[in-house]
Write a protein that holds these residues in place. Sequence first.
Motif, short mmCIF file in Angstrom:
data_model
loop_
_atom_site.label_atom_id
_atom_site.label_comp_id
_atom_site.label_asym_id
_atom_site.label_seq_id
_atom_site.Cartn_x
_atom_site.Cartn_y
_atom_site.Cartn_z
N MET A 19 0.83 -1.20 0.00
CA MET A 19 0.00 0.00 0.00
C MET A 19 0.87 1.25 0.00
O MET A 19 1.98 1.26 0.56
N VAL A 20 0.35 2.31 -0.62
CA VAL A 20 0.96 3.63 -0.52
C VAL A 20 -0.03 4.52 0.23
O VAL A 20 -1.25 4.43 0.03
N HIS A 21 0.51 5.36 1.13
CA HIS A 21 -0.37 6.21 1.94
C HIS A 21 0.41 7.45 2.36
O HIS A 21 1.49 7.73 1.82
N ARG A 22 -0.12 8.17 3.33
CA ARG A 22 0.52 9.38 3.82
C ARG A 22 1.19 9.10 5.17
O ARG A 22 0.59 8.45 6.05
N PRO A 23 2.40 9.63 5.40
CA PRO A 23 3.11 9.37 6.65
C PRO A 23 2.39 9.85 7.90
O PRO A 23 2.58 9.27 8.97
N PHE A 24 1.57 10.88 7.79
CA PHE A 24 0.92 11.40 9.00
C PHE A 24 -0.09 10.40 9.57
O PHE A 24 -0.52 10.54 10.72
N ARG A 25 -0.40 9.35 8.81
CA ARG A 25 -1.30 8.31 9.31
C ARG A 25 -0.57 7.00 9.58
O ARG A 25 -1.19 5.96 9.72
N LEU A 26 0.75 7.06 9.65
CA LEU A 26 1.54 5.84 9.76
C LEU A 26 1.24 5.05 11.04
O LEU A 26 1.14 3.81 10.99
N ALA A 27 1.11 5.71 12.16
CA ALA A 27 0.80 4.99 13.41
C ALA A 27 -0.52 4.25 13.28
O ALA A 27 -0.65 3.08 13.68
N ILE A 55 -1.93 3.28 10.45
CA ILE A 55 -1.76 2.22 9.46
C ILE A 55 -1.18 0.96 10.11
O ILE A 55 -1.69 -0.14 9.94
N ILE A 56 -0.09 1.13 10.86
CA ILE A 56 0.58 -0.02 11.48
C ILE A 56 -0.34 -0.70 12.49
O ILE A 56 -0.45 -1.93 12.52
N CYS A 57 -1.00 0.09 13.32
CA CYS A 57 -1.93 -0.49 14.30
C CYS A 57 -3.05 -1.26 13.60
O CYS A 57 -3.41 -2.38 14.02
N CYS A 58 -3.59 -0.68 12.55
CA CYS A 58 -4.69 -1.31 11.82
C CYS A 58 -4.24 -2.60 11.15
O CYS A 58 -4.96 -3.61 11.17
N MET A 59 -3.05 -2.59 10.57
CA MET A 59 -2.52 -3.80 9.94
C MET A 59 -2.37 -4.92 10.97
O MET A 59 -2.77 -6.06 10.73
N LYS A 60 -1.81 -4.59 12.13
CA LYS A 60 -1.59 -5.62 13.15
C LYS A 60 -2.93 -6.14 13.69
O LYS A 60 -3.06 -7.33 13.97
N GLU A 61 -3.91 -5.26 13.83
CA GLU A 61 -5.24 -5.69 14.28
C GLU A 61 -5.86 -6.71 13.33
O GLU A 61 -6.61 -7.59 13.74
N HIS A 62 -5.54 -6.56 12.03
CA HIS A 62 -6.11 -7.45 11.02
C HIS A 62 -5.15 -8.57 10.62
O HIS A 62 -5.29 -9.16 9.54
N LYS A 63 -4.17 -8.85 11.47
CA LYS A 63 -3.23 -9.97 11.26
C LYS A 63 -2.39 -9.80 10.00
O LYS A 63 -1.99 -10.79 9.37
N LEU A 64 -2.13 -8.54 9.62
CA LEU A 64 -1.19 -8.23 8.54
C LEU A 64 0.05 -7.65 9.20
O LEU A 64 0.05 -6.50 9.63
N GLU A 65 1.10 -8.43 9.28
CA GLU A 65 2.30 -7.98 9.99
C GLU A 65 3.14 -7.08 9.07
O GLU A 65 3.56 -7.50 7.98
N PRO A 66 3.38 -5.81 9.48
CA PRO A 66 4.23 -4.93 8.67
C PRO A 66 5.65 -5.50 8.55
O PRO A 66 6.27 -5.84 9.55
N LYS A 67 6.14 -5.63 7.31
CA LYS A 67 7.43 -6.27 7.08
C LYS A 67 8.44 -5.37 6.38
O LYS A 67 9.65 -5.57 6.51
N ARG A 68 7.98 -4.39 5.62
CA ARG A 68 8.89 -3.54 4.85
C ARG A 68 8.24 -2.17 4.67
O ARG A 68 7.05 -2.08 4.41
N MET A 69 9.05 -1.13 4.78
CA MET A 69 8.52 0.22 4.67
C MET A 69 9.56 1.13 4.03
O MET A 69 10.76 0.99 4.26
#
Length: 245
Positions: free
Chosen positions: A170-178, A180-194
């Motif tokens: 996904m591409v998004h805006r950095p001001f929503r990064l926290a 994004i990461i929290c939402c990914m982890k909640e949905h069992k999508l582990e952030p691996k590369r940024m």
Amino acid sequence: MSDLIREGERLDDLQREGLKLIQNPAWFCFGMDAVLLSAFTQVGKGQVCADLGCGNGVIPILLAGRTEGSHFSGLELQTDIADMARRSVQYNHLEEKVNIVTGDIKEATSIFGAASFDVVTSNPPYLTQAHGLTNEAGHKALARHELACTLADVIGSATGLLKPGGHFFMVHRPFRLAEIICCMKEHKLEPKRMRLVYPFVDKEPNMVLIEGVRGGNPRITVEKPLIVYERENVYTPEIMRLYDM
């Protein structure tokens, strides 16, 4: 093939494999974020990929041109934009490799089937309704603001579509990064590369490229910054390579 282009539309060169894209400037044309996302996305040989909120189809078409994936599906809510994307697919003779489906991201798993993709991509709306939304709810507003789907809708649907161990880009805006990461982890999508994207070396980043793995183990790699411009109107060598200049 000029009969595929409607009044008010134009044909843009994607600068890859002779691919072209039909766009309507009065609606919403693709930007650098779509190009950077397609370059950041990794699709293996024979893998199948879905793009959520595909718009005019730029990401599935670019990925079909630069990867060895076997098939690419685009999901787009707006009927007229989905039709334009299908005509671009037809113009590029990619009908056997790319298909565009009209539908709602929130219903993606029922449309395609759960755990049916190796890779899911998305260039979603960046702004919530609280971020300077105008009264207009046209094509541009839907592309920029979370009117039809939220960040959680996109990430949740991506998880549902991915096979275990599948990859989300996904591409998004950095001001929503926290968020994004929290939402990914909640949905069992582990952030691996940024990777953060900076317009100039001395400016703040204005884009973030992020990859997650369904059910992955915790560990993220932060790649070196991507700088867009060396100076005003002059791209860096890396950006020029991404655009095949």
